[in-house]
Design a protein around this motif. Structure first.
Motif, PDB file in Angstrom:
ATOM      1  N   GLY A 182       0.822  -1.203   0.000  1.00 45.78           N
ATOM      2  CA  GLY A 182       0.000   0.000   0.000  1.00 45.78           C
ATOM      3  C   GLY A 182       0.856   1.254   0.000  1.00 45.78           C
ATOM      4  O   GLY A 182       0.548   2.238  -0.680  1.00 45.78           O
ATOM      5  N   LEU A 183       1.951   1.209   0.743  1.00 45.09           N
ATOM      6  CA  LEU A 183       2.889   2.340   0.769  1.00 45.09           C
ATOM      7  C   LEU A 183       3.469   2.593  -0.621  1.00 45.09           C
ATOM      8  O   LEU A 183       3.518   3.735  -1.092  1.00 45.09           O
ATOM      9  N   VAL A 184       3.897   1.518  -1.277  1.00 43.95           N
ATOM     10  CA  VAL A 184       4.482   1.658  -2.627  1.00 43.95           C
ATOM     11  C   VAL A 184       3.459   2.225  -3.597  1.00 43.95           C
ATOM     12  O   VAL A 184       3.751   3.137  -4.378  1.00 43.95           O
ATOM     13  N   GLU A 185       2.234   1.703  -3.534  1.00 43.71           N
ATOM     14  CA  GLU A 185       1.163   2.207  -4.406  1.00 43.71           C
ATOM     15  C   GLU A 185       0.879   3.679  -4.122  1.00 43.71           C
ATOM     16  O   GLU A 185       0.794   4.496  -5.034  1.00 43.71           O
ATOM     17  N   GLY A 186       0.740   4.024  -2.853  1.00 46.00           N
ATOM     18  CA  GLY A 186       0.405   5.398  -2.485  1.00 46.00           C
ATOM     19  C   GLY A 186       1.470   6.400  -2.871  1.00 46.00           C
ATOM     20  O   GLY A 186       1.159   7.519  -3.309  1.00 46.00           O
ATOM     21  N   LEU A 187       2.732   6.015  -2.731  1.00 41.59           N
ATOM     22  CA  LEU A 187       3.826   6.935  -3.024  1.00 41.59           C
ATOM     23  C   LEU A 187       4.135   7.066  -4.508  1.00 41.59           C
ATOM     24  O   LEU A 187       4.705   8.064  -4.940  1.00 41.59           O
ATOM     25  N   THR A 188       3.777   6.062  -5.297  1.00 42.68           N
ATOM     26  CA  THR A 188       4.208   6.060  -6.700  1.00 42.68           C
ATOM     27  C   THR A 188       3.088   6.207  -7.725  1.00 42.68           C
ATOM     28  O   THR A 188       3.372   6.494  -8.889  1.00 42.68           O
ATOM     29  N   GLU A 189       1.829   6.005  -7.336  1.00 41.55           N
ATOM     30  CA  GLU A 189       0.739   6.032  -8.305  1.00 41.55           C
ATOM     31  C   GLU A 189       0.617   7.375  -9.002  1.00 41.55           C
ATOM     32  O   GLU A 189       0.363   7.457 -10.197  1.00 41.55           O
ATOM     33  N   PHE A 190       0.798   8.471  -8.262  1.00 35.92           N
ATOM     34  CA  PHE A 190       0.590   9.791  -8.849  1.00 35.92           C
ATOM     35  C   PHE A 190       1.881  10.570  -9.060  1.00 35.92           C
ATOM     36  O   PHE A 190       1.869  11.622  -9.686  1.00 35.92           O
ATOM     37  N   ALA A 191       2.993  10.080  -8.536  1.00 35.35           N
ATOM     38  CA  ALA A 191       4.284  10.701  -8.835  1.00 35.35           C
ATOM     39  C   ALA A 191       4.748  10.188 -10.202  1.00 35.35           C
ATOM     40  O   ALA A 191       4.413   9.067 -10.590  1.00 35.35           O
ATOM     41  N   PRO A 192       5.524  10.986 -10.945  1.00 38.99           N
ATOM     42  CA  PRO A 192       5.926  10.569 -12.303  1.00 38.99           C
ATOM     43  C   PRO A 192       7.089   9.585 -12.310  1.00 38.99           C
ATOM     44  O   PRO A 192       8.094   9.768 -12.990  1.00 38.99           O
ATOM     45  N   VAL A 193       6.948   8.507 -11.536  1.00 37.45           N
ATOM     46  CA  VAL A 193       8.037   7.544 -11.417  1.00 37.45           C
ATOM     47  C   VAL A 193       7.635   6.122 -11.782  1.00 37.45           C
ATOM     48  O   VAL A 193       8.469   5.214 -11.737  1.00 37.45           O
ATOM     49  N   SER A 194       6.365   5.906 -12.113  1.00 35.39           N
ATOM     50  CA  SER A 194       5.829   4.608 -12.531  1.00 35.39           C
ATOM     51  C   SER A 194       5.606   3.658 -11.357  1.00 35.39           C
ATOM     52  O   SER A 194       6.549   3.049 -10.841  1.00 35.39           O
ATOM     53  N   SER A 214      -5.741   4.937  -3.298  1.00 31.25           N
ATOM     54  CA  SER A 214      -5.075   6.083  -3.929  1.00 31.25           C
ATOM     55  C   SER A 214      -6.078   7.024  -4.584  1.00 31.25           C
ATOM     56  O   SER A 214      -5.945   8.243  -4.517  1.00 31.25           O
ATOM     57  N   ILE A 215      -7.091   6.450  -5.232  1.00 31.85           N
ATOM     58  CA  ILE A 215      -8.118   7.270  -5.879  1.00 31.85           C
ATOM     59  C   ILE A 215      -8.872   8.093  -4.843  1.00 31.85           C
ATOM     60  O   ILE A 215      -9.155   9.289  -5.046  1.00 31.85           O
TER      61      ILE A 215
END
Length: 273
Positions: A11-23, A58-59
């Motif tokens: 969940g941490l990985v999803e939350g931190l990366t879903e909207f940042a431009p890092v994939s 995340s949504i």
């Protein structure tokens, strides 16, 4: 307890990366392999259902951050006199125009993408090409014509929509492609980021709803604690990440994220190829 720990980390990985431009896809490849596949409790179908749940977290985070904007778009919030005098307002039609191209291509090529493009090599390629696009956006530095999301034109909306089609390639990143495209089309970094996040709500919500229906049979009582932990973790960390990113993007631009993507692509290729 190990399952809850895995849920929180993913969940941490999803939350931190879903909207940042890092994939988020690139990160999930590594973390999913290290934590998910090492646990026999979770088969591939339960893993897929779990990823739907954390994406939903995340949504919800981005919807909360932009709740006033969403109410404006739906005509459910009374605008102040100062806002009425400001002239232009972002409209649902502009959001729709931005969503149409990727929506059409996504429907037409979903099967091909799922079958042929979800591999370590293709994700690494997406990370690298996306990184070069982000660096190009910073280097070109076109004159800013659109300072805020309310000033976005229909031409810019359709342009960002077309560039968003690149994000159908795993590893490219939706936010990376659309923010870069917005900047190249004359938007400020903040306007491009706001437009990206607002567009993400309907397209991600729709895709997530379809997946929930598809995997509904796997939402069983024995995995609910695991799902709930992941959902809460993704929600909290996405909330933190989005707020931080929106404050940071005008200051550091896109190149630092691009460099990070190049390093991540190298790590993925080194480990898995």
């Amino acid at each position: 307890m190990w399952e809850i720990f895995v849920a929180i980390v993913l969940g941490l990985v999803e939350g931190l990366t879903e909207f940042a431009p890092v994939s988020s896809t690139g990160h999930m490849i590594i973390v999913d392999d290290l934590l998910f596949k090492s646990n026999e409790l979770f088969g591939s179908e339960i893993a897929n259902a779990f990823k739907v749940v954390i994406q939903l977290g995340s949504i919800l985070a981005v919807a909360i951050i932009f709740w006033k904007r969403i109410l404006d778009l739906l005509g459910l919030r009374k605008m102040k006199s100062v806002e009425r005098k400001s002239g232009n307002r972002l409209s649902l039609l502009k959001i729709f125009v931005g969503l149409v191209p990727a929506g059409i291509f996504g429907v037409l090529f979903e099967g091909y993408i799922d079958e042929h493009l979800f591999s370590v090599k293709t994700v690494a390629i997406g990370l690298l090409i996306g990184a070069f696009l982000m660096i190009a956006a910073d280097k070109v530095k076109p004159r800013i014509k659109t300072a805020t999301v309310d000033d976005i034109t229909y031409k810019q909306a359709i342009g960002v929509g077309l560039i968003q089609c690149l994000s159908l390639w795993p590893g490219f990143s939706r936010s990376g492609s659309t923010i870069s495209g917005g900047v190249l089309l004359g938007m400020s970094y903040r306007a491009a980021a706001d437009f990206t996040f607002i567009m993400a709500i309907p397209i991600m919500a729709g895709a997530t709803l379809l997946k929930i229906i598809k995997y509904w049979s796997f939402f069983t009582p024995d995995v609910l604690p695991f799902f709930i932990a992941g959902f809460i973790s993704a929600f909290i960390f996405a909330l933190i990440c989005i707020r931080f990113f929106l404050k940071l993007i005008e200051k550091i631009k896109l190149t630092p994220f691009a460099i990070y993507r190049i390093v991540l692509a190298a790590i993925i290729l080194f480990i898995y190829l």
